[in-house]
Design a protein around this motif. Structure first.
Motif, short mmCIF file in Angstrom:
data_model
loop_
_atom_site.label_atom_id
_atom_site.label_comp_id
_atom_site.label_asym_id
_atom_site.label_seq_id
_atom_site.Cartn_x
_atom_site.Cartn_y
_atom_site.Cartn_z
N ILE A 1 14.01 14.36 -6.55
CA ILE A 1 15.11 15.28 -6.83
C ILE A 1 15.04 15.72 -8.29
O ILE A 1 15.17 14.91 -9.21
N PHE A 2 14.81 17.00 -8.51
CA PHE A 2 14.76 17.57 -9.85
C PHE A 2 14.63 19.08 -9.74
O PHE A 2 13.83 19.55 -8.95
N PRO A 3 15.36 19.86 -10.53
CA PRO A 3 16.33 19.53 -11.55
C PRO A 3 17.78 19.71 -11.08
O PRO A 3 18.70 19.61 -11.89
N THR A 4 17.97 20.05 -9.79
CA THR A 4 19.32 20.12 -9.22
C THR A 4 19.37 19.15 -8.06
O THR A 4 18.33 18.70 -7.54
N ARG B 1 10.53 19.12 -4.97
CA ARG B 1 10.14 18.83 -3.58
C ARG B 1 9.33 19.96 -2.95
O ARG B 1 8.67 19.75 -1.92
N TYR B 2 9.40 21.16 -3.51
CA TYR B 2 8.68 22.31 -2.97
C TYR B 2 7.44 22.66 -3.78
O TYR B 2 6.81 23.69 -3.53
N SER B 3 7.08 21.81 -4.75
CA SER B 3 6.01 22.14 -5.69
C SER B 3 4.81 21.21 -5.52
O SER B 3 4.94 20.07 -5.06
N GLU B 4 3.67 21.69 -5.94
CA GLU B 4 2.43 20.89 -5.94
C GLU B 4 2.28 20.24 -7.31
O GLU B 4 2.19 20.91 -8.33
N PHE B 5 2.26 18.92 -7.31
CA PHE B 5 2.07 18.17 -8.54
C PHE B 5 0.58 18.02 -8.84
O PHE B 5 -0.25 17.99 -7.93
N ALA B 6 0.25 17.90 -10.12
CA ALA B 6 -1.13 17.65 -10.55
C ALA B 6 -1.31 16.17 -10.85
O ALA B 6 -0.38 15.51 -11.34
N LEU B 7 -2.48 15.66 -10.57
CA LEU B 7 -2.78 14.27 -10.89
C LEU B 7 -3.03 14.13 -12.38
O LEU B 7 -3.91 14.77 -12.94
N ALA B 8 -2.24 13.27 -13.03
CA ALA B 8 -2.40 13.04 -14.46
C ALA B 8 -3.19 11.77 -14.74
O ALA B 8 -4.01 11.72 -15.65
N ASP B 9 -2.96 10.74 -13.92
CA ASP B 9 -3.64 9.46 -14.14
C ASP B 9 -3.52 8.62 -12.88
O ASP B 9 -2.48 8.67 -12.19
N ILE B 10 -4.56 7.85 -12.58
CA ILE B 10 -4.50 6.96 -11.41
C ILE B 10 -5.34 5.72 -11.67
O ILE B 10 -6.41 5.79 -12.27
N ALA B 11 -4.80 4.59 -11.25
CA ALA B 11 -5.51 3.32 -11.27
C ALA B 11 -5.28 2.67 -9.90
O ALA B 11 -4.63 3.25 -9.03
N GLU B 12 -5.77 1.48 -9.71
CA GLU B 12 -5.64 0.84 -8.40
C GLU B 12 -4.18 0.66 -8.00
O GLU B 12 -3.82 0.82 -6.84
N ASP B 13 -3.32 0.34 -8.99
CA ASP B 13 -1.93 0.02 -8.67
C ASP B 13 -0.92 0.89 -9.42
O ASP B 13 0.26 0.53 -9.53
N LYS B 14 -1.36 2.06 -9.92
CA LYS B 14 -0.45 2.92 -10.67
C LYS B 14 -0.93 4.36 -10.62
O LYS B 14 -2.13 4.62 -10.66
N THR C 1 0.86 -1.18 0.00
CA THR C 1 0.00 0.00 0.00
C THR C 1 0.90 1.23 0.00
O THR C 1 1.69 1.42 0.93
N LEU C 2 0.79 2.01 -1.06
CA LEU C 2 1.70 3.14 -1.27
C LEU C 2 0.92 4.44 -1.29
O LEU C 2 -0.03 4.59 -2.05
N SER C 3 1.33 5.38 -0.44
CA SER C 3 0.71 6.70 -0.41
C SER C 3 1.68 7.72 -1.01
O SER C 3 2.88 7.72 -0.67
N ILE C 4 1.15 8.57 -1.89
CA ILE C 4 1.95 9.57 -2.60
C ILE C 4 1.40 10.95 -2.26
O ILE C 4 0.19 11.18 -2.33
N ASN C 5 2.29 11.87 -1.93
CA ASN C 5 1.89 13.23 -1.59
C ASN C 5 2.04 14.13 -2.82
O ASN C 5 3.13 14.24 -3.38
N ALA C 6 0.94 14.74 -3.24
CA ALA C 6 1.00 15.64 -4.39
C ALA C 6 1.94 16.82 -4.12
O ALA C 6 2.52 17.37 -5.06
N GLU C 7 2.10 17.19 -2.85
CA GLU C 7 3.06 18.23 -2.50
C GLU C 7 4.46 17.61 -2.49
O GLU C 7 4.83 16.88 -1.58
N GLY C 8 5.20 17.84 -3.51
CA GLY C 8 6.54 17.29 -3.63
C GLY C 8 6.61 16.03 -4.48
O GLY C 8 7.68 15.65 -4.93
N GLY C 9 5.48 15.34 -4.66
CA GLY C 9 5.43 14.19 -5.54
C GLY C 9 6.08 12.93 -5.00
O GLY C 9 6.21 11.94 -5.73
N GLY C 10 6.48 12.92 -3.73
CA GLY C 10 7.19 11.77 -3.17
C GLY C 10 6.29 10.83 -2.39
O GLY C 10 5.11 11.10 -2.13
N MET C 11 6.88 9.72 -1.99
CA MET C 11 6.17 8.74 -1.17
C MET C 11 6.01 9.26 0.26
O MET C 11 6.96 9.81 0.83
#
Length: 272
Positions: free
Chosen positions: A46-49, A72-85, A11-21
């Motif tokens: 880590i991007f782009p430095t 890491r300091y940015s809000e990512f947008a949801l592009a696509d989501i499925a049960e396992d991706k 079970t993996l949780s992803i934070n849209a703030e920073g895009g990390g786990m």
């Protein structure tokens, strides 16, 4: 916003703030460091430095980046989501251009297959060729911040020391990491690897297996405390005064155009 994907094992949780786990549970048990006194983060995209990069130049103009870049300091947008991706997107904007002057579209995809997480980064330019670093930085649970690192293949790696010097090793198969190790090495950067699997075994019987063709794997934990170890696939390297100031001239720099370029690593969790 926290998004959750899962399968029978993970079970993996992803934070849209920073895009990390933000959480990585294997068979119901949390295996991702949950932040605390000895490191407030859990995972960093880590991007782009990369690292605590000193000011760099682009065509002679100077920029002062934050640690590990803008993602890491940015809000990512949801592009696509499925049960396992899941795929999250980040595009350049006036804020990102204050420290990284290029137009880009950057996405990160997390996909689960059994007990493995595959992380894929894709970088596209919005005009011309752009230089960048990127990588992963997940803090995996490790009692006492200790682990044994073993390579699938006997390696002849290069240690890229933080002062810019290099140390070459021969027939290198395994090494132990702990707080004394990190007090000495700070961030331990290994390159010239074969691309074989890297196993990180913890004192409580877990094995984290990493697989990537990245040019550098870095190992880090706070030397003062924290029950975690980071094994980090990097398409880049920590900056040092010996490196050129111009971003496109730095070692291990990557380039992408409008066609885009993708990079990936896998992380597999087992209980031995």
């Amino acid at each position: 916003m926290i998004y959750v994907i899962k399968n029978k094992y993970i079970t993996l949780s992803i934070n849209a703030e920073g895009g990390g786990m933000s959480s990585l549970k294997y068979l119901g048990e949390e295996r991702l460091w949950q932040g605390g006194k000895y490191w407030q983060s859990r995972d960093v995209v880590i991007f782009p430095t990369l690292g605590h990069m000193r000011s760099y130049t682009v065509n002679g103009k100077s920029y002062a980046p934050k640690s590990h870049g803008v993602a890491r300091y940015s809000e990512f947008a949801l592009a696509d989501i499925a049960e396992d991706k899941i795929t999250l997107d980040l595009s350049s904007n006036p804020v990102t251009k204050q420290t990284y002057p290029f137009g880009f579209d950057f996405c990160v995809t997390y996909a689960l297959k059994k007990n493995t997480v595959k992380v894929t980064y894709t970088v596209r330019s919005r005009g011309g060729e752009i230089p960048f670093y990127l990588g992963g930085h997940a803090g995996m649970s490790a009692v006492g911040g200790e682990a044994e690192v073993e390579f699938e293949n006997s390696e002849n790696p290069v240690i890229y020391n933080l002062d810019g010097s290099k140390t070459e090793l021969v027939d290198f198969k395994r090494f132990a990491v702990n707080k004394e190790f990190f007090k000495k090495h700070k961030t331990f950067q290994l390159g010239n690897l074969s691309g074989g699997k890297i196993y990180v075994r913890t004192k409580d019987g877990y094995k984290y297996t990493y697989k990537s063709d990245c040019p550098v794997f870095a190992f880090w934990s706070n030397e003062k405390g924290g029950d975690y170890v980071c094994a980090e696939p990097w398409w880049g390297i920590n900056d040092c005064p010996a490196f050129p100031k111009e971003l496109k001239q730095k070692p291990f720099v990557n380039f992408a155009d409008e066609n885009g370029k993708s990079f990936c690593y896998t992380l597999t969790i087992d209980k031995e």
